[in-house]
Design an enzyme around this catalytic site. Structure first.
Site, PDB file in Angstrom:
ATOM      1  N   ASP A   1      -2.041   1.932  -4.874  1.00 20.65           N
ATOM      2  CA  ASP A   1      -3.328   2.291  -4.291  1.00 20.65           C
ATOM      3  C   ASP A   1      -4.356   1.206  -4.594  1.00 20.65           C
ATOM      4  O   ASP A   1      -4.253   0.479  -5.584  1.00 20.65           O
ATOM      5  CB  ASP A   1      -3.815   3.624  -4.858  1.00 20.65           C
ATOM      6  CG  ASP A   1      -2.928   4.793  -4.437  1.00 20.65           C
ATOM      7  OD1 ASP A   1      -2.332   4.686  -3.343  1.00 20.65           O
ATOM      8  OD2 ASP A   1      -2.838   5.772  -5.191  1.00 20.65           O
TER       9      ASP A   1
ATOM     10  N   HIS B   1       0.817  -1.220   0.000  1.00 21.96           N
ATOM     11  CA  HIS B   1       0.000   0.000   0.000  1.00 21.96           C
ATOM     12  C   HIS B   1       0.852   1.273   0.000  1.00 21.96           C
ATOM     13  O   HIS B   1       0.335   2.370  -0.235  1.00 21.96           O
ATOM     14  CB  HIS B   1      -0.940   0.008   1.208  1.00 21.96           C
ATOM     15  CG  HIS B   1      -2.300   0.561   0.901  1.00 21.96           C
ATOM     16  ND1 HIS B   1      -2.510   1.591   0.006  1.00 21.96           N
ATOM     17  CD2 HIS B   1      -3.530   0.223   1.355  1.00 21.96           C
ATOM     18  CE1 HIS B   1      -3.795   1.870  -0.067  1.00 21.96           C
ATOM     19  NE2 HIS B   1      -4.444   1.052   0.743  1.00 21.96           N
TER      20      HIS B   1
END
Length: 437
Positions: free
Chosen positions: A413, A409
């Site tokens: 995204d 992450h």
């Protein structure tokens, strides 16, 4: 009589230390020149160490699982006779053997021997008669004999009596479905009628606790997985894909493959992955934590998580985007075999930019795979299952598969991961696109 200290040689590639994963000798053993001494493991490969001289082992560096530095003593050998040790060291013979990268010894599966248990009362005292008596069915006790408390003794074969005795079961408490107690009656009592709730049937005993030292490949896997989960904030995304058309295409390709290898779903999936990646370069990338740099790779060097006897290995399919399905099938088979038999070269086990992991026929509904650090994504196809699906208002049987992806992450995204899976899904559900420019 003299002694020779065999130091762990420079294995190359900047390696500073190695782990002892297996000793082939112990103190007091007599070895001949070129006998195996130990297997040592680096981040790159397992290397077999061989004796440079003949003699008696008088000291070893440590236990299996210990880490020793390059250049430190591995074994000390007592050498008999006149041996020019200075000439031996100068010849570099002790380092030549280190160039041989071999797989860890794989312990073969041990066969389980099932021994027939013959009741001592019916086997007979004479050893030479055992084989004859074993072939004769054991008689059921038909006479109702009183037990010690005056109650009739339950009818049962000697084998059932012995099993009950081993389990500590009083046969007078077991209800027979026929004229005598059978194994099935004893099973029913063990499972449901003992008043102790469910108990598994059979005579297997509880296993003793085992203490196992985590060494070699298992330790490397543990370290890598811990580092990945500790340093990477994972997130996973799962979507359902209709594989019916692709499965039909695969069947047609296999029927007309000629002398080419039979296609599994994997080569077709890899083609779809490579065709959908150019629009999502953030997924085919490496993240250098310390430098704070992300390198987006143009070529797809696909790691293939492969289960081996030593544990999980990841051979690398280089430049996968340049190979057709038949070339992919051949290379996948070669790399998987090399990983499992230990012949994979260090270069074939490193340098991946994206990893594909699958449990094969085990499949599962969905997976949340752990990223192969320093990569930023890992793709996990799951089992293909035929299920009902509504198409144009009608229920049809379709071959459906859930596909999982886990991402870093910090770099990827959630929207990008979901969008990529949708692009991948489009290729898989419209397989003609896999062969279009």
């Amino acid at each position: 009589m003299s002694t020779y200290k065999f130091n762990l040689p420079d294995i190359g590639e900047g390696i500073a230390e190695a782990e002892i994963v297996k000793w082939h000798v112990k103190v007091g053993d007599v070895v001949a020149e070129d006998d195996q001494l130990a297997d040592v493991m680096t981040d790159k490969a397992t290397v077999e160490m061989e004796a440079p001289v003949s003699g008696k082992i008088i000291a070893i560096a440590g236990e299996e699982g210990d880490i020793i530095a390059i250049g430190s003593m591995l074994v000390e050998i007592e050498v008999a006779g006149d041996v020019d040790l200075e000439e031996l060291e100068a010849s570099g013979k002790d380092s030549d053997s280190a160039d041989k990268a071999e797989a860890d010894d794989v312990e073969s599966d041990q066969d389980i021997e099932i021994k027939e248990k013959i009741d001592a009362d019916t086997a007979g005292p004479a050893v030479q008669k055992k084989s004859e008596e074993a072939s004769v069915p054991q008689a059921v006790e038909t006479d109702v004999k009183p037990s010690g408390d005056g109650m009739p003794k339950p009818l049962a074969t000697p084998a059932v009596r012995k099993r009950a005795a081993d389990l500590g079961v009083d046969l007078s408490e077991v209800k027979a479905q026929g004229d005598h107690i059978r194994h099935s009656d004893l099973d029913a009592y063990l499972n449901y009628g003992s008043g102790q709730g469910y108990r598994p049937s059979g005579t297997s005993q509880k296993r003793d606790d085992e203490v196992i030292k985590v060494i070699g490949m298992r330790r490397k896997i543990a370290q890598n997985m811990a580092e990945s989960k500790r340093n990477i904030p994972h997130f996973s995304y799962v979507d359902e894909i209709d594989m019916t058309e692709l499965e039909d295409m695969r069947a047609d390709l296999n029927e007309n493959r000629g002398d080419r290898p039979k296609l599994t779903m994997l080569p077709l999936l890899i083609v779809a992955i490579c065709k959908s990646l150019p629009q999502y370069p953030m997924l085919n990338a490496i993240y250098d934590d310390e430098a704070g740099i992300v390198t987006r790779h143009g070529s797809v060097h696909l790691g293939m998580a492969t289960q081996t006897a030593q544990g999980l290995m990841v051979p690398v399919l280089r430049d996968a985007q340049d190979l057709n399905v038949w070339q992919l099938a051949t290379e996948i088979g070669r790399l998987a075999a090399a990983a499992r038999n230990g012949s994979a070269k260090p270069a074939e086990l490193s340098g991946s930019t994206l990893t594909l992991t699958s449990l094969g026929p085990l499949g599962g509904i969905a997976t949340t795979p752990v990223i192969n650090r320093p990569e930023v994504a890992i793709i996990g196809p799951n089992k293909i299952v035929e299920r009902p699906m509504i198409i144009d208002g009608e229920i049809q049987a379709r071959k459906l598969m859930n596909l999982s992806i886990s991402c870093d992450h910090r770099v990827v995204d959630g929207y990008d991961a979901a969008s990529y899976v949708q692009a991948l899904k489009h290729f898989l559900e419209t397989p003609v696109l896999l062969f279009a420019d």
